[in-house]
Scaffold this motif. Structure first.
Motif, PDB file in Angstrom:
ATOM      1  N   ALA A 194      -0.291  -0.753  -3.556  1.00 22.65           N
ATOM      2  CA  ALA A 194       0.675  -1.058  -1.818  1.00 22.65           C
ATOM      3  C   ALA A 194      -1.422  -1.247  -1.235  1.00 22.65           C
ATOM      4  O   ALA A 194      -1.129  -2.225  -0.552  1.00 22.65           O
ATOM      5  N   PRO A 195      -2.167  -1.294  -1.671  1.00 16.61           N
ATOM      6  CA  PRO A 195      -3.484  -1.182  -0.918  1.00 16.61           C
ATOM      7  C   PRO A 195      -3.448  -3.045  -0.757  1.00 16.61           C
ATOM      8  O   PRO A 195      -4.220  -3.471   0.590  1.00 16.61           O
ATOM      9  N   ALA A 196      -3.053  -3.210  -1.196  1.00 20.20           N
ATOM     10  CA  ALA A 196      -2.980  -5.287  -1.634  1.00 20.20           C
ATOM     11  C   ALA A 196      -1.824  -5.456  -2.622  1.00 20.20           C
ATOM     12  O   ALA A 196      -2.219  -6.038  -3.681  1.00 20.20           O
ATOM     13  N   PRO A 197      -1.077  -5.606  -2.026  1.00 18.82           N
ATOM     14  CA  PRO A 197       0.143  -5.839  -3.144  1.00 18.82           C
ATOM     15  C   PRO A 197       0.658  -7.268  -3.668  1.00 18.82           C
ATOM     16  O   PRO A 197       1.074  -7.533  -4.380  1.00 18.82           O
ATOM     17  N   LEU A 198      -0.590  -7.831  -2.760  1.00 13.09           N
ATOM     18  CA  LEU A 198      -0.770  -9.489  -3.607  1.00 13.09           C
ATOM     19  C   LEU A 198      -1.598  -9.944  -3.896  1.00 13.09           C
ATOM     20  O   LEU A 198      -1.958 -11.423  -4.387  1.00 13.09           O
ATOM     21  N   GLN A 199      -2.181  -9.076  -4.319  1.00  9.97           N
ATOM     22  CA  GLN A 199      -3.358  -9.215  -4.399  1.00  9.97           C
ATOM     23  C   GLN A 199      -3.370  -9.256  -6.530  1.00  9.97           C
ATOM     24  O   GLN A 199      -2.493  -8.193  -6.604  1.00  9.97           O
ATOM     25  N   PRO A 200      -4.060 -10.073  -7.959  1.00 15.26           N
ATOM     26  CA  PRO A 200      -3.337  -9.613  -8.821  1.00 15.26           C
ATOM     27  C   PRO A 200      -4.382  -8.028  -9.480  1.00 15.26           C
ATOM     28  O   PRO A 200      -5.471  -8.335  -8.457  1.00 15.26           O
ATOM     29  N   LEU A 201      -3.769  -7.748 -10.287  1.00 16.30           N
ATOM     30  CA  LEU A 201      -4.388  -7.044 -10.659  1.00 16.30           C
ATOM     31  C   LEU A 201      -5.937  -7.531 -11.949  1.00 16.30           C
ATOM     32  O   LEU A 201      -5.918  -7.066 -13.103  1.00 16.30           O
ATOM     33  N   ALA A 202      -7.556  -7.864 -11.226  1.00 21.03           N
ATOM     34  CA  ALA A 202      -7.553  -7.668 -12.089  1.00 21.03           C
ATOM     35  C   ALA A 202      -9.316  -7.461 -11.117  1.00 21.03           C
ATOM     36  O   ALA A 202      -9.172  -7.105  -9.766  1.00 21.03           O
ATOM     37  N   GLY A 203     -10.243  -7.289 -11.850  1.00 17.53           N
ATOM     38  CA  GLY A 203     -11.802  -6.939 -11.636  1.00 17.53           C
ATOM     39  C   GLY A 203     -11.429  -5.781 -10.759  1.00 17.53           C
ATOM     40  O   GLY A 203     -11.167  -4.977 -11.164  1.00 17.53           O
ATOM     41  N   SER A 204     -12.272  -5.710 -10.116  1.00 16.59           N
ATOM     42  CA  SER A 204     -12.452  -4.369  -8.860  1.00 16.59           C
ATOM     43  C   SER A 204     -11.033  -3.756  -8.559  1.00 16.59           C
ATOM     44  O   SER A 204     -10.809  -2.518  -8.248  1.00 16.59           O
ATOM     45  N   ASN A 205      -9.830  -4.799  -8.001  1.00 16.48           N
ATOM     46  CA  ASN A 205      -8.483  -3.817  -7.767  1.00 16.48           C
ATOM     47  C   ASN A 205      -8.030  -3.981  -8.975  1.00 16.48           C
ATOM     48  O   ASN A 205      -7.457  -2.550  -8.936  1.00 16.48           O
ATOM     49  N   ARG A 206      -8.282  -4.185  -9.904  1.00 16.26           N
ATOM     50  CA  ARG A 206      -7.537  -3.445 -11.321  1.00 16.26           C
ATOM     51  C   ARG A 206      -8.362  -1.884 -11.266  1.00 16.26           C
ATOM     52  O   ARG A 206      -7.551  -0.672 -11.762  1.00 16.26           O
ATOM     53  N   GLU A 207      -9.192  -2.156 -10.925  1.00 17.18           N
ATOM     54  CA  GLU A 207     -10.298  -0.619 -11.514  1.00 17.18           C
ATOM     55  C   GLU A 207      -9.809   0.334  -9.972  1.00 17.18           C
ATOM     56  O   GLU A 207      -9.725   1.465 -11.189  1.00 17.18           O
ATOM     57  N   ARG A 208      -9.442  -0.125  -9.259  1.00 18.37           N
ATOM     58  CA  ARG A 208      -9.211   0.779  -8.188  1.00 18.37           C
ATOM     59  C   ARG A 208      -8.334   1.045  -8.623  1.00 18.37           C
ATOM     60  O   ARG A 208      -7.540   2.415  -8.111  1.00 18.37           O
ATOM     61  N   ALA A 209      -7.003   0.117  -8.349  1.00 19.69           N
ATOM     62  CA  ALA A 209      -5.342   0.931  -8.844  1.00 19.69           C
ATOM     63  C   ALA A 209      -5.757   1.518  -9.889  1.00 19.69           C
ATOM     64  O   ALA A 209      -5.208   2.728 -10.301  1.00 19.69           O
ATOM     65  N   ARG A 210      -6.266   1.629 -11.251  1.00 17.63           N
ATOM     66  CA  ARG A 210      -6.564   2.205 -11.975  1.00 17.63           C
ATOM     67  C   ARG A 210      -6.895   3.778 -11.617  1.00 17.63           C
ATOM     68  O   ARG A 210      -6.555   5.151 -11.817  1.00 17.63           O
ATOM     69  N   ARG A 211      -8.291   4.264 -11.145  1.00 21.33           N
ATOM     70  CA  ARG A 211      -8.143   5.240 -10.514  1.00 21.33           C
ATOM     71  C   ARG A 211      -7.145   5.060  -9.568  1.00 21.33           C
ATOM     72  O   ARG A 211      -7.344   7.186  -9.699  1.00 21.33           O
TER      73      ARG A 211
END
Length: 304
Positions: A194-211
């Protein structure tokens, strides 16, 4: 000098009051949302105007009771943990956000009601005028609507992917299910993106989503929203999906990949509650917030 300073301060206060009065007259009414479901959001209309969305696009509506408990409470705990306790604003989080800005950090502080006001009526502009409108609309929404209705509106209008608005469209887009059929992993996945619905789940965004998703699953379990079996199944799939993403799989491949049958079950965290909250009491019990708060006060919280 003091007299001039007092006069200047008085003029600033009067200007602010006048600005609020002027903006208030231009704001839309919100009482109709108590009974009527909106067909589009402000962000959808902007996308249509920019040629990025079909003009016939409409929200697909799902009543709150027809959305799985893991999805409802997962998004509350992910986006606004004290949603049922506040009056539209999380003042502590706002103060933390201001401190973060002074240190060059970006800290989110928007409540569910604030996000709802922005999604339905406003836009992403970082201007004083837009923020003032958001504050006033948030107060109106909290005054005119019940918490369950605010939550139902939010779950149906939030952006959750490319041309995907609301949990009904998101459930089909990611999992080919209805909102009622979503399990704990699937429901909390929405909170992770939800915080970044249009960004791919890669790099720092993937780690943020995982946590984020791991933390929300823990919060659902310790507060009695999901059972031990539901928690372990969700955690197993969470680990499998993010391992696949880390290995280079696409999001679709990762979500479709089954959990290995020989994967060991995750250990169960300690929790204070002895059982699960009945579904009919979930909203009244604020998604188990009281039980969860005991963990936070004891600092009995794992690292993710």
């Amino acid at each position: 000098m003091v007299t001039l300073l007092l006069r200047a301060t008085g003029l600033i206060v009067l200007a602010c009051i006048g600005g609020i009065a002027w903006v208030s007259r231009e704001l839309p009414t919100v009482a109709y949302l108590g009974k009527e479901n909106p067909e589009q959001t402000s962000y959808m209309r902007r996308a249509i105007a920019a040629g990025r969305l079909d003009p016939t696009a409409r929200l697909a509506w799902t009543p709150l009771k027809a959305i799985s408990q893991g999805t409802v409470c997962g998004l509350v705990k992910s986006e606004d943990a004290i949603f049922f306790q506040h009056d539209g604003f999380n003042y502590r989080q706002t103060w933390m956000a201001l401190q973060g800005q002074m240190q060059g950090k970006q800290v989110g502080h928007s409540t569910i009601t604030m996000q709802l006001a922005r999604n339905l009526f406003l836009g992403p502009e970082q201007t004083f005028d837009r923020k003032l409108r958001e504050v006033l609309l948030t107060r109106y929404l909290e005054r005119e609507l019940t918490k369950p209705r605010l939550l139902e509106l939010y779950l149906n209008v939030m952006e959750l992917g490319p041309k995907v608005w609301g949990v009904a469209q998101a459930s089909q887009y990611y999992f080919q299910k209805t909102p009622a059929e979503l399990d704990a992993f699937e429901g909390t996945f929405f909170g992770a993106i939800a915080p970044a619905p249009l960004q791919p789940l890669a790099g720092s965004n993937r780690e943020r989503a995982r946590r984020k998703q791991a933390q929300v699953l823990w919060r659902l379990y310790v507060s009695g929203v999901i059972s031990p079996a539901q928690y372990q199944a969700a955690q197993s799939r969470h680990l499998a999906v993010f391992q696949a993403l880390n290995a280079g799989a696409s999001l679709r491949e990762a979500l479709d990949r089954p959990v290995p049958t020989d994967a060991p079950l995750p250990s169960l965290p300690h929790r204070i509650v002895s059982g699960e909250l009945p579904g009919e009491r979930m909203v009244d019990e604020a998604c188990g917030y009281a039980a969860e708060l005991k963990h936070w006060m004891r600092r009995d919280v794992p690292k993710f």
